[in-house]
Design an enzyme around this catalytic site. Sequence first.
Site, PDB file in Angstrom:
ATOM      1  N   THR A   1       0.825  -1.208   0.000  1.00  0.00           N
ATOM      2  CA  THR A   1       0.000   0.000   0.000  1.00  0.00           C
ATOM      3  C   THR A   1       0.855   1.253   0.000  1.00  0.00           C
ATOM      4  OG1 THR A   1      -1.659  -1.189   1.296  1.00  0.00           O
ATOM      5  CG2 THR A   1      -1.834   1.202   1.231  1.00  0.00           C
ATOM      6  N   THR A   2       1.907   1.270   0.825  1.00  0.00           N
ATOM      7  CA  THR A   2       2.766   2.444   0.970  1.00  0.00           C
ATOM      8  C   THR A   2       3.490   2.778  -0.322  1.00  0.00           C
ATOM      9  OG1 THR A   2       3.037   1.890   3.302  1.00  0.00           O
ATOM     10  CG2 THR A   2       4.629   3.425   2.393  1.00  0.00           C
TER      11      THR A   2
ATOM     12  N   ARG B   1      -8.829  -0.110   5.345  1.00  0.00           N
ATOM     13  CA  ARG B   1      -8.759   0.017   3.887  1.00  0.00           C
ATOM     14  C   ARG B   1      -9.667  -0.968   3.161  1.00  0.00           C
ATOM     15  NH1 ARG B   1      -4.671   3.220   1.861  1.00  0.00           N
ATOM     16  NH2 ARG B   1      -3.069   3.891   3.335  1.00  0.00           N
TER      17      ARG B   1
ATOM     18  N   LYS C   1       0.217  -9.907   8.661  1.00  0.00           N
ATOM     19  CA  LYS C   1       0.424  -8.503   9.019  1.00  0.00           C
ATOM     20  C   LYS C   1      -0.909  -8.007   9.564  1.00  0.00           C
ATOM     21  CE  LYS C   1       1.498  -3.925   7.142  1.00  0.00           C
ATOM     22  NZ  LYS C   1       1.773  -3.112   5.911  1.00  0.00           N
TER      23      LYS C   1
ATOM     24  N   TYR D   1     -13.430  -3.864  -0.874  1.00  0.00           N
ATOM     25  CA  TYR D   1     -14.584  -3.354  -1.622  1.00  0.00           C
ATOM     26  C   TYR D   1     -15.715  -4.379  -1.726  1.00  0.00           C
ATOM     27  CZ  TYR D   1     -17.323  -0.657  -4.959  1.00  0.00           C
ATOM     28  OH  TYR D   1     -18.333   0.040  -5.573  1.00  0.00           O
TER      29      TYR D   1
ATOM     30  N   ILE E   1       5.847  -4.795  10.100  1.00  0.00           N
ATOM     31  CA  ILE E   1       6.078  -4.269   8.750  1.00  0.00           C
ATOM     32  C   ILE E   1       5.757  -2.788   8.851  1.00  0.00           C
ATOM     33  CG2 ILE E   1       5.358  -4.275   6.338  1.00  0.00           C
ATOM     34  CD1 ILE E   1       4.894  -7.283   6.607  1.00  0.00           C
TER      35      ILE E   1
ATOM     36  N   TYR F   1      -2.618 -10.227   5.107  1.00  0.00           N
ATOM     37  CA  TYR F   1      -2.612  -8.813   5.473  1.00  0.00           C
ATOM     38  C   TYR F   1      -4.035  -8.385   5.807  1.00  0.00           C
ATOM     39  CZ  TYR F   1      -1.671  -3.735   4.882  1.00  0.00           C
ATOM     40  OH  TYR F   1      -1.556  -2.380   5.059  1.00  0.00           O
TER      41      TYR F   1
END
Length: 297
Positions: free
Chosen positions: A46-47, A140, A164, A109, A206, A135
């Site tokens: 994502t980052t 999100r 994560k 989503y 992380i 994750y």
Amino acid sequence: MQAFVGTGVALVTPFKNDTSVDVAALERLVNHVIEGGVEYLVVLGTTAESVTLSKEEKELVKKTIIEANQGRLPLVLGVGGNHTAGVIAELTADNLKGFDAILSVSPFYNKPTQEGIYQHFKSIALSSPVPIILYNVPGRTASNMLPATVLRLATEFPNIIGIKEAAGDLVQAMELIKDKPDDFLVISGDDMIALPLVLAGGAGVISVIGQGFAREFSDLIRLGLAREVDRAFGIHYQLAPSIDMIFEQGNPAGIKEVLQLMDIMKNTVRLPLVNVNEDLAKRINSFVAKNYKLANH
């Protein structure tokens, strides 16, 4: 699985002023975090603003990081999405060449049920040629991967090696740690609660802030793993204001501001993200100038 104990960093994608990928800055970033003592690198998460990168740009980012790393640290590749068949299609030997594991986000989503999340990761586990780190990031994805689902996957599929956990819920993380298989890694996805999670039995983090203050944050996590609590919390409380600030107006806008101050890269982000405002930029600048000598980074 010791390769993924300690501090992993979710690398940003540096951009030039015209928003093209800045290869030289990415090489500097990789060397900066390796020299800072982190244990592994996470690529195209994502980052990294990976949702705004073209297929060709993703290949360039992967190639640049692999070459800059020169085999020094394990590499984890972000491979996830809300289309199960599409994720599986990415799990080819060519696409994963040079990577030691994948980090795969829970479907977003669509808002699947817990059974849908289980079936999604079951399909990935049966297809992936490398180990998988789950994750969970409900902020999100709009759905929470519950401990029962995670433990079911961890128990049934030996190539699902960890998670994560970024729900921001220490109680949920502790429930996972209490009941997990011995060799399953619970990794913090939240910099602010990484130390408490490690002290509760987690495997590390992380991190986002860890690519700015790589030496300090990786030391913090190692001290936590060694149960040197007072020293670890000393670093935590020193870094805590910066952790708040880098997420205040979105990730990775905040950490890119830090990295610009360290002369590693420009603070450019791609729309729909925008730079931090002038007030936050001044506060970040003040923190970095007051607490760290930039020449040492």
